[in-house]
Design an enzyme around this catalytic site. Structure first.
Site, short mmCIF file in Angstrom:
data_model
loop_
_atom_site.label_atom_id
_atom_site.label_comp_id
_atom_site.label_asym_id
_atom_site.label_seq_id
_atom_site.Cartn_x
_atom_site.Cartn_y
_atom_site.Cartn_z
N LYS A 221 -27.71 -5.17 -0.79
CA LYS A 221 -29.13 -5.45 -1.02
C LYS A 221 -29.94 -4.53 -0.12
O LYS A 221 -29.42 -4.07 0.91
CB LYS A 221 -29.42 -6.91 -0.73
N ARG B 214 -24.06 12.55 6.95
CA ARG B 214 -24.66 13.86 7.15
C ARG B 214 -24.14 14.57 8.39
O ARG B 214 -23.99 15.78 8.40
CB ARG B 214 -26.19 13.71 7.29
N HIS C 192 -29.87 -14.34 -1.57
CA HIS C 192 -29.01 -15.30 -0.87
C HIS C 192 -29.22 -16.75 -1.34
O HIS C 192 -28.29 -17.43 -1.74
CB HIS C 192 -29.24 -15.24 0.63
N LYS D 209 -18.54 -16.10 2.46
CA LYS D 209 -18.31 -17.08 3.52
C LYS D 209 -17.17 -18.03 3.14
O LYS D 209 -17.10 -18.50 2.01
CB LYS D 209 -19.58 -17.90 3.74
N GLU E 176 -33.92 -18.08 10.47
CA GLU E 176 -33.60 -17.05 11.46
C GLU E 176 -34.50 -17.20 12.66
O GLU E 176 -35.63 -17.69 12.54
CB GLU E 176 -33.80 -15.67 10.84
N LYS F 87 -38.40 -16.49 9.24
CA LYS F 87 -38.09 -15.79 10.48
C LYS F 87 -38.83 -16.45 11.65
O LYS F 87 -39.75 -17.21 11.44
CB LYS F 87 -38.50 -14.32 10.36
#
Lengths: 484, 484
Positions: B148, B51, B240, B182, B216, B331
């Protein structure tokens, strides 16, 4: 990795032929190294026995010289050597007479483990065995150790076994094949039977073939007279190569124990088929640059004895039908190398387009030089390109990862002599095994003798006769390269 | 090892959302690195589209900054960067309007490979696709790349697929899951299908179980509003973890080609069984040392969304019956680590007495950090002791042996963007795969919603809820340790 050397029990070890070549080169240096490593207890004693008239002090000088000559300087520490010599005694003895036997009897300590190393020619085995009993030297816990050649054919091996059996039980007889004492041979057992990864694939469905190579650079030189009556088949295949073949081919024993292992090896030998005439290549080395030809070394200008042999061997059982074992051994070859190669089949189908450079998996078990074991696997070539495959060898001994201990492997004699003291026969040949190997050998030898075949000449310093390469080429296979 | 980087064909690559976070962190640095490595031809051009009103020079400044910030200094060479910037152009554009589209149309070179990277929210996919056709920008060789989340459930994924299908064929649509790019994931394919050693053992008879962990250390922080409507199952497992599971579980495709591979992955997803209530563990992280709790991050004090999930998954087919796949992702965990562990069964019988320290073979495929692959095998402990077994890891990526190239693996985006230009969809998800994964996911989510289950709290910086450990403990198994 912590070294975990556990001392063996106290013992008396008598070395008949204690001043001989084998004692000086192998047995005494091995004992010194085990002493240095803390594996020999304070009460461990070594008694040399030989014809030479000398006292213990004189023999200690012989021992010290042997250690200085055949142990690497880094390990030859004067203080350690001095303490080792305190274990050494000597008896002058006549193997075929009476001199010295009473003397030896007096020195033995009957409550301890006893080992008698027959480091002499097989002609003397009977005399030694008989006198050990006559003079009540060998107790029920006595063990005797004998070296190859164990017979010249089935008949002589049977006779030798019978002679020893007069005075010793089979569990007291340790027939050494030093190939079985190699670190990598035992690692092969750990890898085969300690992992789920290999044993299910260890069969004709997945293994294309097996190669066993024992190549020497020396000729027969001074041993010509002996060797000419023997040849590569009897001198090497019947014992060393056969033992290696057995460890690769055998079914999993229920335990890693003497009779369980040897029962399985015996089954393999009994499953060997007679070898077809066109699956045997026999050769004699020619004169080289400054080296004599086999016939000159053998002192018989018409000798038909082989200094090289290659064989394609079939193990006729469910596991191995269709998967041949190629054996080769010879003298005056390009390199000194002993190696087993287990070659897997190619994957039945390649899903990758760009599979340049890929080939089948291989497990290589190197016995000498540079003992080790590596597994060739196919991986993706690292990097941003497409899916290109590349073959790389995985070090299965972890020489680098495990550091000094992994590269500083003990000599086969070190392990085997300690096994004698421990009473562990797993790595020694049983009488029936030796006889079965001779029965197969005799059959092979008789067949070529009946055909009146002569060995073909091969160049000194080569890989043997071209016919040995063709033996594999016509099956669309080839020998792994001979290198050090 | 010689680097063999083959340049791709000339192309125009348009990045919608060219000033956004993903473009700056991943796409542009990846393109710079491929440029630096010589893989982008002279005619390869990159057009940012966003934009913001700016000119090409302004955008080049953005690109240069992104490269300087997200490429390691050692590879950020001013001269290379300057040449890279010559490839860069910019068009200010309204995704939902008309501004800029004519401009973009003029700049495209219709004869070249064209790629349109939709690095924008899925709500704009339809608008972009439509305008690309309206303005006759996308030719028959055009490809679009989408990220995703590809839908929120089966219904929305179907709608998205349908929207794209109005203007593009399936073979033009590249749905990225960067886990598939990977290096080690591809090495896994080479190892599985390029060797005779693994595939015959790759089944319930020999494999005890498989673990897939994506842990994570970050929380949801600023993404709380989005994440709370998604959760670990939708955000991570559906894409994943599911993709990784498919690559482990799939039958060998006949070729390593897009549809052959994706057909096999689809079969796996369709073979997944619904997950039993007691085989799911959902958790929410608590407040930690200076970090907020999940509920605080989510801005909904009553949120029932999971920031952690562990599942025991059954693949109902001949190959895997009885071999569970344990998945976990979360997480605010102890370490940032993504890893697949293929745990083989113990050998059915141990022949060794002294097998202390031995355990089963394991193939570990590490995606991050430190991409790599190792195989734990059992060998004989080197040295003069008895037959003691020890477990040691074999490096299956040969990082050390192969040197720099092996350790300097390209980022997943580098490979995947080049695959887009090459027109190779093998490492991208097909529409039916995504839908099948959503169908299974929806079923699992619906079941716990119907039961009204709440996630259990877990400590920030831990391995997740204790219940996740119990999920394995009760099967007498355990998770491999979470470490970097």
């Amino acid at each position: 990795m912590v070294s975990r050397v556990i001392p063996v029990e106290p013992f008396d070890l008598v070395i008949f032929g204690g001043t001989g070549d084998l004692a000086r080169r192998k047995i005494l240096p091995a004992l010194y190294l085990r002493h240095r490593d803390g594996q020999i207890p304070d009460d461990g004693r070594i008694i040399g026995a030989a014809r030479s008239e000398m006292d213990a002090a004189g023999y200690r000088e012989t021992v010290a010289e042997a250690v200085r000559q055949f142990v690497v300087p880094a390990k030859c520490e004067p203080e350690q050597l001095a303490r080792f010599l305190e274990r050494i005694d000597y008896v002058a003895i006549d193997a075929t007479g009476t001199r010295g036997w009473g003397d030896l009897a007096e020195r033995m300590r009957p409550d301890l483990a006893q080992a008698f190393y027959f480091s002499v020619g097989p002609a003397l085995f009977g005399d030694l065995a008989e006198r050990l009993h006559q003079h009540k030297i060998a107790g029920p816990r006595a063990r005797i150790v004998v070296e190859k050649p164990f017979g010249h054919d089935l008949a002589s091996a049977r006779a030798l076994n019978a002679t020893l059996a007069c005075h010793f039980d089979e569990h007291q007889i340790y027939r050494i094949d030093h190939y079985l004492g190699k670190e990598t041979v035992q690692n092969l057992m750990a890898v085969r039977f300690g992992n789920m990864l290999f044993e299910p694939l260890w069969k004709n469905q997945y293994i294309d073939h097996v190669q066993i190579t024992v190549a020497e650079t020396v000729g027969v030189e001074g041993r010509g007279a002996y060797y000419d009556r023997s040849g590569a088949m009897r001198d090497m295949v019947q014992n060393h190569l056969m033992q290696l073949l057995c460890l690769i081919a055998m079914e999993p024993p229920s335990k890693f124990e003497p009779d369980a292992v040897r029962d399985e090896k015996l089954k393999v030998i009994r499953a060997l088929q007679p070898v077809e005439a066109d699956e045997i290549v026999r050769g004699q080395y020619q004169a080289g640059d400054g080296t004599a030809s086999y016939r000159d070394d053998a002192e018989n200008p018409d000798s038909r004895t082989e200094s090289f042999i290659a064989l394609k061997v079939h193990v006729a059982n469910w596991r191995w039908n269709g998967t041949p074992f190629y054996l080769r051994t010879g003298k005056r070859m390009r390199a000194r190398m002993s190696e087993i190669v287990v070659r897997f089949k190619e994957p039945p189908h390649s899903i990758f387009e760009e599979d340049t450079g890929q080939s089948a998996n291989e497990l290589a078990i190197r016995l000498q030089p540079n003992e080790g074991m590596d597994l060739t696997v196919t991986i993706k070539e690292p990097g941003p390109g497409g899916m290109r495959l590349v073959n790389v060898p995985l070090d299965m001994t972890f020489a680098e990862a495990l550091g000094e201990e992994a590269t500083d492997v003990p000599d086969a004699y070190e392990r085997l002599i300690m096994d004698v003291i421990r009473g562990n026969q797993t790595l020694f040949m049983r009488g029936d095994e030796v006889e079965a190997a001779w029965a197969w050998t005799d059959q092979v030898v008789a067949a070529w003798e009946a055909r009146g075949e002569k060995p073909v000449p091969y160049e000194a310093g080569s890989t043997g006769p071209e016919e040995a390469l063709i033996l594999m080429h016509r099956d669309a296979r080839r020998w792994r390269e001979l290198n050090t």
